[in-house]
Design a protein around this motif. Structure first.
Motif, PDB file in Angstrom:
ATOM      1  N   GLU A 400      -1.390  -5.634  -3.820  1.00 32.18           N
ATOM      2  CA  GLU A 400      -1.417  -5.435  -2.202  1.00 32.18           C
ATOM      3  C   GLU A 400      -1.049  -6.496  -1.794  1.00 32.18           C
ATOM      4  N   ASN A 401      -1.778  -7.671  -2.116  1.00 33.55           N
ATOM      5  CA  ASN A 401      -1.625  -8.819  -1.552  1.00 33.55           C
ATOM      6  C   ASN A 401      -0.398  -9.575  -1.467  1.00 33.55           C
ATOM      7  N   ILE A 402       0.256  -9.444  -2.527  1.00 36.60           N
ATOM      8  CA  ILE A 402       1.555  -9.927  -2.953  1.00 36.60           C
ATOM      9  C   ILE A 402       2.487  -9.269  -2.313  1.00 36.60           C
ATOM     10  N   CYS A 403       2.120  -7.957  -2.148  1.00 39.92           N
ATOM     11  CA  CYS A 403       3.485  -6.936  -1.473  1.00 39.92           C
ATOM     12  C   CYS A 403       3.143  -7.199   0.066  1.00 39.92           C
ATOM     13  N   GLY A 404       2.044  -7.619   0.595  1.00 38.10           N
ATOM     14  CA  GLY A 404       2.084  -7.908   1.886  1.00 38.10           C
ATOM     15  C   GLY A 404       2.355  -9.136   2.191  1.00 38.10           C
ATOM     16  N   LEU A 405       2.381 -10.109   1.309  1.00 39.10           N
ATOM     17  CA  LEU A 405       3.000 -11.435   1.537  1.00 39.10           C
ATOM     18  C   LEU A 405       4.380 -11.391   1.709  1.00 39.10           C
ATOM     19  N   TYR A 406       5.039 -10.669   0.991  1.00 34.09           N
ATOM     20  CA  TYR A 406       6.573 -10.419   1.114  1.00 34.09           C
ATOM     21  C   TYR A 406       6.925  -9.490   1.927  1.00 34.09           C
ATOM     22  N   ASP A 407       6.128  -8.727   2.568  1.00 33.94           N
ATOM     23  CA  ASP A 407       6.365  -7.541   3.459  1.00 33.94           C
ATOM     24  C   ASP A 407       6.962  -6.379   2.838  1.00 33.94           C
ATOM     25  N   TRP A 408       6.651  -6.229   1.605  1.00 38.36           N
ATOM     26  CA  TRP A 408       7.224  -4.901   0.839  1.00 38.36           C
ATOM     27  C   TRP A 408       6.003  -3.693   1.064  1.00 38.36           C
ATOM     28  N   ASN A 409       6.370  -2.501   1.195  1.00 40.59           N
ATOM     29  CA  ASN A 409       5.737  -1.479   1.369  1.00 40.59           C
ATOM     30  C   ASN A 409       5.449  -0.815  -0.220  1.00 40.59           C
ATOM     31  N   ILE A 410       3.784  -0.672  -0.306  1.00 41.18           N
ATOM     32  CA  ILE A 410       3.375   0.048  -1.546  1.00 41.18           C
ATOM     33  C   ILE A 410       2.471   1.069  -1.441  1.00 41.18           C
ATOM     34  N   GLU A 411       2.704   2.038  -1.744  1.00 40.02           N
ATOM     35  CA  GLU A 411       2.088   3.501  -1.645  1.00 40.02           C
ATOM     36  C   GLU A 411       1.643   4.021  -2.955  1.00 40.02           C
ATOM     37  N   TYR A 412       0.462   4.884  -2.801  1.00 41.45           N
ATOM     38  CA  TYR A 412      -0.119   5.419  -3.958  1.00 41.45           C
ATOM     39  C   TYR A 412      -0.271   6.790  -3.722  1.00 41.45           C
ATOM     40  N   ARG A 413       0.153   7.841  -4.688  1.00 43.59           N
ATOM     41  CA  ARG A 413       0.095   9.173  -4.492  1.00 43.59           C
ATOM     42  C   ARG A 413      -0.065   9.645  -5.673  1.00 43.59           C
ATOM     43  N   TYR A 414      -0.847  10.914  -5.797  1.00 53.10           N
ATOM     44  CA  TYR A 414      -0.957  11.817  -6.970  1.00 53.10           C
ATOM     45  C   TYR A 414       0.231  12.915  -6.767  1.00 53.10           C
ATOM     46  N   THR A 415       0.979  12.815  -7.820  1.00 48.57           N
ATOM     47  CA  THR A 415       1.990  13.710  -7.942  1.00 48.57           C
ATOM     48  C   THR A 415       1.761  15.001  -8.499  1.00 48.57           C
ATOM     49  N   SER A 416       2.772  15.939  -8.321  1.00 49.82           N
ATOM     50  CA  SER A 416       2.672  17.455  -8.575  1.00 49.82           C
ATOM     51  C   SER A 416       2.548  17.446  -9.997  1.00 49.82           C
ATOM     52  N   CYS A 417       2.824  16.542 -10.790  1.00 50.52           N
ATOM     53  CA  CYS A 417       2.846  16.562 -12.342  1.00 50.52           C
ATOM     54  C   CYS A 417       1.299  15.993 -12.822  1.00 50.52           C
ATOM     55  N   HIS A 418       0.528  15.876 -11.826  1.00 49.62           N
ATOM     56  CA  HIS A 418      -0.690  15.282 -12.296  1.00 49.62           C
ATOM     57  C   HIS A 418      -0.868  13.951 -12.331  1.00 49.62           C
ATOM     58  N   ARG A 419       0.021  13.057 -12.186  1.00 51.33           N
ATOM     59  CA  ARG A 419       0.329  11.615 -12.544  1.00 51.33           C
ATOM     60  C   ARG A 419      -0.320  10.817 -11.374  1.00 51.33           C
ATOM     61  N   HIS A 420      -0.842   9.692 -11.503  1.00 50.15           N
ATOM     62  CA  HIS A 420      -0.960   8.626 -10.504  1.00 50.15           C
ATOM     63  C   HIS A 420       0.415   7.572 -10.415  1.00 50.15           C
ATOM     64  N   ARG A 421       0.924   7.689  -9.212  1.00 51.20           N
ATOM     65  CA  ARG A 421       2.326   7.066  -9.195  1.00 51.20           C
ATOM     66  C   ARG A 421       1.703   5.956  -7.909  1.00 51.20           C
ATOM     67  N   PHE A 422       2.270   4.580  -8.495  1.00 53.39           N
ATOM     68  CA  PHE A 422       2.499   3.465  -7.697  1.00 53.39           C
ATOM     69  C   PHE A 422       3.866   2.999  -7.273  1.00 53.39           C
ATOM     70  N   GLU A 423       4.320   3.021  -5.885  1.00 54.48           N
ATOM     71  CA  GLU A 423       5.466   2.876  -5.379  1.00 54.48           C
ATOM     72  C   GLU A 423       5.587   1.714  -4.703  1.00 54.48           C
ATOM     73  N   ILE A 424       6.574   0.932  -4.873  1.00 51.11           N
ATOM     74  CA  ILE A 424       6.875  -0.288  -4.226  1.00 51.11           C
ATOM     75  C   ILE A 424       8.148  -0.249  -3.581  1.00 51.11           C
ATOM     76  N   SER A 425       8.436  -0.273  -2.299  1.00 48.98           N
ATOM     77  CA  SER A 425       9.833  -0.447  -1.774  1.00 48.98           C
ATOM     78  C   SER A 425      10.290  -1.809  -1.307  1.00 48.98           C
ATOM     79  N   PHE A 426      11.260  -2.094  -1.754  1.00 47.07           N
ATOM     80  CA  PHE A 426      11.628  -3.594  -1.818  1.00 47.07           C
ATOM     81  C   PHE A 426      12.553  -3.596  -0.496  1.00 47.07           C
ATOM     82  N   ASN A 427      12.856  -2.501   0.311  1.00 44.98           N
ATOM     83  CA  ASN A 427      14.045  -2.409   1.271  1.00 44.98           C
ATOM     84  C   ASN A 427      13.686  -3.258   2.569  1.00 44.98           C
ATOM     85  N   ARG A 428      12.451  -4.075   2.648  1.00 43.53           N
ATOM     86  CA  ARG A 428      12.154  -4.754   3.749  1.00 43.53           C
ATOM     87  C   ARG A 428      12.509  -6.073   3.577  1.00 43.53           C
TER      88      ARG A 428
END
Length: 428
Positions: A400-428
């Motif tokens: 999270e700190n590395i993402c914050g350092l470069y202003d990237w967005n990271i999210e965690y969510r629990y998918t409908s397939c019962h999986r833990h998903r970590f997602e980083i958006s590099f659009n910023r």
């Protein structure tokens, strides 16, 4: 859950509703009060006519004059006496109007009179049609005034409320955007409202205390990690020398290996704490153009033995194309590596780790032993759920700190397939 609204909006709605009810309720009240006043005036006028008749006309009237009187007086007539007639009191009734061919409302008063020796009733009446028209005109005018007042009240209340609450929303906005890592405290807008002045003073005191505590803890962590580096390295080297010695028994080897593993874990924690300190200080090091996809594919091979040991399968077939970013290559390796390690550690036996990307969104999914995690706490330091020899509870905090350092967005969510998903958006 009740709909959340701004305090100023609630205040505005309540005042508007109250003002509307009061003003609308005042319309019929205004009508009935004015009508009562008018009826009182009409009654006084009728009583005056009756009194004038008694004084100026009754003494001189003769029986032969009654017919002539009634002929030329439309609203003051002399009528035969009837016991059933209400006398000496004004009241409302209807009379037929031949001109309009309809019944019209009147205020009428019957008074007993005597002409010569015969008893009669003096009927004095006043048409209320004109008064009703006048009253409705007044009510219409009053209603227009009420609408104008209500609209003026609504807009003036809204403007005044917004102006009064401006300092509060300014304070709220600055608090929302404030980070304890900022070197400068918020500068709240000056105002002359005592409650807001006290609020700003208390907030500044709290922020100063919190910031001082944070800086002290950060300095302690950095110093402790720095000071621990040398003794940990010495212990590791001594243990390596000891484990290579031929004079120790197998039982001693097992004990030394346990000690070596514990010291290695301590060393990793120390390095991660030092890395977090660097990230807190915004120390990015040398940046270069890095392809996240290419780097991820190469890192996947480093964890094959670890995957086999945990009986977990990795699928990176969803990695495609390229995601080029300007960043420190080592930090990106740490970021991706920590996500991979986290997905393996918290996976179930014979589970699966899926790595892929959608355009410039990089994601890692894993099967898990636990259900959905708390999204707000999953990136907090030492928030690891479960005990793992390799885990020190800092991996996702570093991510999270590395993402914050470069202003990237990271999210965690629990998918409908019962999986833990970590997602980083590099659009910023």
């Amino acid at each position: 859950m009740a709909r959340v609204r701004k305090l100023v909006t609630k205040q505005y709605l309540h005042y508007t509703l109250l003002a509307g009810v009061l003003l609308l309720a005042s319309t019929p009240l205004f009508y009935y009060l004015n009508n009562a006043i008018y009826i009182e005036d009409v009654d006084e006028s009728i009583s005056l006519r009756v009194e004038e008749f008694h004084v100026f006309n009754e003494p001189d009237l003769k029986l032969r004059d009654v017919r002539q009187w009634n002929r030329f007086n439309r609203d003051i007539k002399i009528v035969s006496y009837h016991d059933t007639t209400i006398i000496n009191r004004c009241y409302n009734t209807f009379f037929y109007d031949a001109l309009d061919n309809e019944l019209e409302p009147y205020r009428v008063h019957y008074a007993p009179i005597k002409i010569e020796t015969e008893d009669f009733l003096l009927m004095v009446r006043q048409n209320l049609v004109e008064s009703a028209d006048l009253m409705w005109s007044i009510v219409e005018l009053f209603s227009i005034i009420i609408v104008v007042l209500l609209i003026s009240f609504v807009f003036s209340t809204l403007l005044i409320s917004q102006k009064l609450w401006t300092p509060f929303y300014d304070t709220l906005h600055q608090i929302k955007n404030y980070s304890i890592e900022n070197t400068v405290l918020p500068c709240f807008r000056n105002n002359n409202i005592k409650e807001f002045v006290d609020l700003n003073r208390v907030l500044i005191t709290m922020l100063e205390d919190a910031k001082q505590t944070y800086l002290s803890q950060k300095e302690f962590s950095a110093n402790a990690a720095h000071e621990l580096q040398t003794p940990v390295a010495v212990i590791q080297s001594k243990l390596e020398m000891l484990i290579q010695s031929r004079s120790i028994t197998e039982d001693q080897v097992v004990l030394i290996e346990d000690l070596f593993e514990a010291v290695s874990r301590l060393s990793r924690i120390n390095k991660n704490l030092l890395l977090l300190t660097r990230l807190d200080r915004k120390e990015t090091g040398v940046t270069e153009k890095v392809d996240v996809i290419d780097l991820s594919v190469s890192l996947c091979y480093h964890y094959e033995l670890y995957l086999e040991g945990k009986k977990v399968v990795m699928d990176n077939s969803n990695l495609n194309g390229s995601i080029f970013i300007e960043a420190n290559r080592t930090l990106i390796e740490i970021l991706i590596g920590n996500l991979i390690i986290n997905s393996i550690q918290h996976n179930r036996e014979n589970g699966k780790v899926i790595i892929g990307n959608d355009d410039r969104v990089f994601y890692i999914e894993n099967d898990g032993i636990l259900g959905a995690l708390c999204g707000d706490k999953v990136f907090e330091r030492y928030a690891s759920e479960g005990k793992h020899s390799y885990s020190n509870g800092l991996g996702l905090a570093i991510v999270e700190n590395i993402c914050g350092l470069y202003d990237w967005n990271i999210e965690y969510r629990y998918t409908s397939c019962h999986r833990h998903r970590f997602e980083i958006s590099f659009n910023r």
